[in-house]
Design a protein around this motif. Sequence first.
Motif, short mmCIF file in Angstrom:
data_model
loop_
_atom_site.label_atom_id
_atom_site.label_comp_id
_atom_site.label_asym_id
_atom_site.label_seq_id
_atom_site.Cartn_x
_atom_site.Cartn_y
_atom_site.Cartn_z
N ARG A 1 155.70 38.89 21.66
CA ARG A 1 155.67 39.26 23.06
C ARG A 1 155.69 37.97 23.87
N THR B 1 154.97 35.41 26.68
CA THR B 1 153.88 35.33 27.64
C THR B 1 154.47 35.36 29.04
N ARG C 1 154.76 35.10 33.14
CA ARG C 1 154.19 34.24 34.17
C ARG C 1 153.18 35.07 34.94
N THR C 2 152.00 34.53 35.07
CA THR C 2 150.97 35.24 35.81
C THR C 2 150.33 34.29 36.79
N TRP D 1 143.94 41.11 27.61
CA TRP D 1 145.09 40.23 27.39
C TRP D 1 145.64 39.68 28.70
N ARG D 2 145.45 40.41 29.82
CA ARG D 2 145.90 39.90 31.12
C ARG D 2 145.18 38.60 31.47
N CYS E 1 143.85 36.56 29.27
CA CYS E 1 144.34 35.54 28.33
C CYS E 1 145.66 34.96 28.82
N ASP E 2 146.59 35.84 29.26
CA ASP E 2 147.90 35.38 29.74
C ASP E 2 147.77 34.48 30.96
N PRO F 1 146.75 30.09 30.15
CA PRO F 1 147.48 29.60 28.98
C PRO F 1 146.98 28.27 28.42
#
Length: 163
Positions: A20, A22, A24-25, A54-55, A57-58, A61
């Motif tokens: 998956r 990663t 851009r957040t 996981w949000r 975690c993303d 980075p």
Amino acid sequence: MTAVTGAQSRYREVPPGELRPTPRTSGTHRHTVRQGDRLDRLAAVYYDDPLAYWRICDANPDVLSPLALVGDEPVHTLFVPVAAPAGAQWTALLRALTGTLGVRAATVVEGGVEVVHNVLVADVSVVRAAVRAAGFTPGTPAEHGRVGMTIVIPPVTGPQGAG
């Protein structure tokens, strides 16, 4: 691929080679990590869904391990101030430290040594003993952890929170 039923049906098996990307957040909200924080609990508070960890975690980075985000990773970095006797061999100190079970790396820095160690195998007392064994006098160590640091909590976007 095997079929998954029941409570596990929310998850899907990822075949080897499929990753998956990663996304851009970004986020303007920051959370200061406190002792005892857990990613699933933070996700429950901020997203009403403990599985949305996981949000977080993303959005962070720079942190390689989800456990490291909340200061719960067993690998820590420890700064140990050391007093070196006359004629001390810093290489002997580094050799003593890196030869200690549970110590991954040691680096001489201004005023002491930084030690990357697994706290489950080599706690602070083991590191201090290795410093003493090399002929140096250890001062009071200071752990570098995530407690007290801030992490990004990204906003929920898209339909049903799908970022």
